[in-house]
Write a protein that holds these residues in place. Sequence first.
Motif, PDB file in Angstrom:
ATOM      1  N   GLN A 111       0.826  -1.202   0.000  1.00 55.12           N
ATOM      2  CA  GLN A 111       0.000   0.000   0.000  1.00 55.12           C
ATOM      3  C   GLN A 111       0.874   1.271   0.000  1.00 55.12           C
ATOM      4  OE1 GLN A 111      -3.347   0.194   0.052  1.00 55.12           O
ATOM      5  NE2 GLN A 111      -4.157  -1.719   0.881  1.00 55.12           N
ATOM      6  N   PRO A 112       1.742   1.422  -0.981  1.00 54.29           N
ATOM      7  CA  PRO A 112       2.656   2.572  -0.959  1.00 54.29           C
ATOM      8  C   PRO A 112       1.927   3.915  -1.080  1.00 54.29           C
ATOM      9  CG  PRO A 112       2.785   1.429  -3.066  1.00 54.29           C
ATOM     10  CD  PRO A 112       1.961   0.568  -2.169  1.00 54.29           C
ATOM     11  N   GLU A 113       0.829   3.954  -1.850  1.00 56.19           N
ATOM     12  CA  GLU A 113       0.106   5.212  -2.016  1.00 56.19           C
ATOM     13  C   GLU A 113      -0.543   5.647  -0.710  1.00 56.19           C
ATOM     14  OE1 GLU A 113      -3.508   7.101  -4.724  1.00 56.19           O
ATOM     15  OE2 GLU A 113      -2.541   5.226  -5.339  1.00 56.19           O
ATOM     16  N   LEU A 114      -1.176   4.704  -0.009  1.00 56.96           N
ATOM     17  CA  LEU A 114      -1.782   5.008   1.290  1.00 56.96           C
ATOM     18  C   LEU A 114      -0.723   5.466   2.282  1.00 56.96           C
ATOM     19  CD1 LEU A 114      -4.121   5.033   3.314  1.00 56.96           C
ATOM     20  CD2 LEU A 114      -3.733   2.578   3.663  1.00 56.96           C
ATOM     21  N   ALA A 115       0.412   4.768   2.303  1.00 60.27           N
ATOM     22  CA  ALA A 115       1.496   5.159   3.204  1.00 60.27           C
ATOM     23  C   ALA A 115       1.964   6.581   2.906  1.00 60.27           C
ATOM     24  CB  ALA A 115       2.654   4.176   3.085  1.00 60.27           C
ATOM     25  N   GLY A 116       2.053   6.918   1.624  1.00 56.41           N
ATOM     26  CA  GLY A 116       2.472   8.265   1.246  1.00 56.41           C
ATOM     27  C   GLY A 116       1.477   9.328   1.690  1.00 56.41           C
ATOM     28  N   GLN A 117       0.181   9.030   1.582  1.00 56.98           N
ATOM     29  CA  GLN A 117      -0.850   9.972   2.027  1.00 56.98           C
ATOM     30  C   GLN A 117      -0.769  10.197   3.534  1.00 56.98           C
ATOM     31  OE1 GLN A 117      -4.428   8.074   0.646  1.00 56.98           O
ATOM     32  NE2 GLN A 117      -4.100   8.684  -1.494  1.00 56.98           N
ATOM     33  N   LEU A 118      -0.576   9.118   4.272  1.00 57.09           N
ATOM     34  CA  LEU A 118      -0.474   9.247   5.727  1.00 57.09           C
ATOM     35  C   LEU A 118       0.790   9.999   6.114  1.00 57.09           C
ATOM     36  CD1 LEU A 118      -1.700   5.707   6.848  1.00 57.09           C
ATOM     37  CD2 LEU A 118      -2.888   7.877   7.180  1.00 57.09           C
ATOM     38  N   ARG A 119       1.867   9.732   5.400  1.00 57.66           N
ATOM     39  CA  ARG A 119       3.115  10.443   5.703  1.00 57.66           C
ATOM     40  C   ARG A 119       2.951  11.941   5.436  1.00 57.66           C
ATOM     41  NH1 ARG A 119       7.972  12.356   3.833  1.00 57.66           N
ATOM     42  NH2 ARG A 119       9.807  11.764   5.072  1.00 57.66           N
ATOM     43  N   ASP A 120       2.268  12.283   4.349  1.00 56.29           N
ATOM     44  CA  ASP A 120       2.047  13.700   4.036  1.00 56.29           C
ATOM     45  C   ASP A 120       1.201  14.374   5.114  1.00 56.29           C
ATOM     46  OD1 ASP A 120       3.514  13.452   1.725  1.00 56.29           O
ATOM     47  OD2 ASP A 120       1.771  13.288   0.392  1.00 56.29           O
ATOM     48  N   LEU A 121       0.165  13.677   5.590  1.00 58.06           N
ATOM     49  CA  LEU A 121      -0.683  14.240   6.642  1.00 58.06           C
ATOM     50  C   LEU A 121       0.111  14.395   7.938  1.00 58.06           C
ATOM     51  CD1 LEU A 121      -3.409  15.216   7.653  1.00 58.06           C
ATOM     52  CD2 LEU A 121      -4.069  12.806   8.006  1.00 58.06           C
ATOM     53  N   LEU A 122       0.935  13.401   8.246  1.00 54.92           N
ATOM     54  CA  LEU A 122       1.777  13.473   9.436  1.00 54.92           C
ATOM     55  C   LEU A 122       2.752  14.652   9.328  1.00 54.92           C
ATOM     56  CD1 LEU A 122       2.941  12.309  12.086  1.00 54.92           C
ATOM     57  CD2 LEU A 122       4.295  10.719  10.694  1.00 54.92           C
ATOM     58  N   LYS A 123       3.356  14.799   8.150  1.00 59.07           N
ATOM     59  CA  LYS A 123       4.294  15.905   7.953  1.00 59.07           C
ATOM     60  C   LYS A 123       3.596  17.247   8.121  1.00 59.07           C
ATOM     61  CE  LYS A 123       7.958  17.418   4.804  1.00 59.07           C
ATOM     62  NZ  LYS A 123       8.650  17.150   3.512  1.00 59.07           N
ATOM     63  N   GLU A 124       2.368  17.340   7.604  1.00 61.52           N
ATOM     64  CA  GLU A 124       1.590  18.579   7.740  1.00 61.52           C
ATOM     65  C   GLU A 124       1.287  18.880   9.204  1.00 61.52           C
ATOM     66  OE1 GLU A 124      -2.955  20.041   6.705  1.00 61.52           O
ATOM     67  OE2 GLU A 124      -1.985  18.568   5.392  1.00 61.52           O
ATOM     68  N   GLU A 125       0.881  17.857   9.943  1.00 58.48           N
ATOM     69  CA  GLU A 125       0.545  18.055  11.355  1.00 58.48           C
ATOM     70  C   GLU A 125       1.762  18.474  12.173  1.00 58.48           C
ATOM     71  OE1 GLU A 125      -2.146  18.234  12.940  1.00 58.48           O
ATOM     72  OE2 GLU A 125      -3.708  17.164  11.844  1.00 58.48           O
TER      73      GLU A 125
END
Length: 473
Positions: free
Chosen positions: A413-427
């Motif tokens: 699930q690389p795309e999902l992982a990337g989305q979560l990483r982006d949200l984490l980075k934003e937070e």
Amino acid sequence: MHGRDRSTKFVKFFLLGLWGGFLVLPSFLHAADKPNVIVIFTDDHGYADLSCQGMVEDIRTPNIDKLAKGGVRMTSGYVTAPQCVPSRGGLLTGKYQNRFGLEANKLPLDGFDQEQTLADRLKEADYATGMIGKWHLGPSAYIVRHGFDDVFYQDGSWANFDVEGNDVPPGRKKPTLYHIDAGSQAACAFIDRHHEEPFFLYLAYRAPHVPLDATQKYLKRFPGEMPERRRKALAMISAVDDGVGQILASLQQYEIEENTLIFFIGDNGAPLKIHKEDAPGGGPGWDGSLNTPMNGEKGMLTEGGIRVPFVVYWKGTIPAGQVYEHPVISLDVAATAVSSAGLPEDSELDGVNLLPYLKGENKAAPHDHLVWRWVAQSAIRQGKWKYLQGGERDYLFDLSVDPEETKNLIGEQPELAGQLRDLLKEETQRFDPPGLATDEMSQVWELYFDFYLDGKPAPPLKPQTRVRRRNKQ
């Protein structure tokens, strides 16, 4: 006097009395509407170690189990850090401690010192405030600067009231009781002092954190063959459980149990030191507590480091017997208490008022997502998915089927992982300093990730500590 005059005078007195009653009544009702708030915070207390969790058979916590049976047991209850100081800073402010620079132990407390604590907030609503036990957020004499009027630090080694409920000159005192028993007695004394007014009590037991110093009274409750460190941890937790029973008895004595909101939470996972070595004595090392079935330990943002015992109880308000699966976090304590006290909502608080969710008024999850950052590690949980990063390594877990974090799905699930990483980075841009990490991974953390997440063999025990091998539990 004519009858009419007497009647007119009577009506005047009646109306005056009624008016006077209205002047007093709102104050009385307002006080009655404010629940007492008790937060019990244990120390290095692993997820497995309440008997109501149903994870291990050797633990016995009948009084804490009563809270869970009469309220809500959270299966996904989290704290904000896998370490004492930042976890306490987050709890007491209701804000991610990373926002004010309290990333880890041994860092300056300047940011925390400028924050408004839950005690400060509740004093604005005319609450009596008390702090008992472990502080770990600066000098003991400074606790009163953070909104706590009544203080009984650790075993009473710094206090301004005693276990009999008497005021004493603020300062250092000679301890006379076992620290867990002293904390429990001080808690009951605090209730004695303030049962006629709304109060906030923060009771932070130093248990089962090392040094493991259980007294014989509690050790003898756990006979039989087991690692001695496990026996000592069970005994210390049993002493805490006795204290919970004493607190409930005090609330019942004053008939205020139904007007008291209680949180019972651990501050972070147990330190297993990988091997769970049963080293002699009770000093540094494994504290005897267990994180089963969660993976990892204190010092990690895996579930074993941040998912903890978490119980909420408010007799007559929160429906009894609930097992709540949506993720909640220690930040929610402040938001819930502030709302319950009738204070205005504050967008500065990072938590959520849990009451509508626990009362069944809101069926949704309290949080869209939760985030963590601890030095070189960061993580985010959104629904069933958790993304974890440590140094150059990253992982994706489906916690609905793999709460033990054994199957890394990042390749699938690389795309999902990337989305979560982006949200984490934003937070984490809100943090001070911003970003996914503030430092590099230490050698110890690398070894932890090797063993718990990447399936590598445990590193050998150091020869000087190889006295008793690890417990198989």
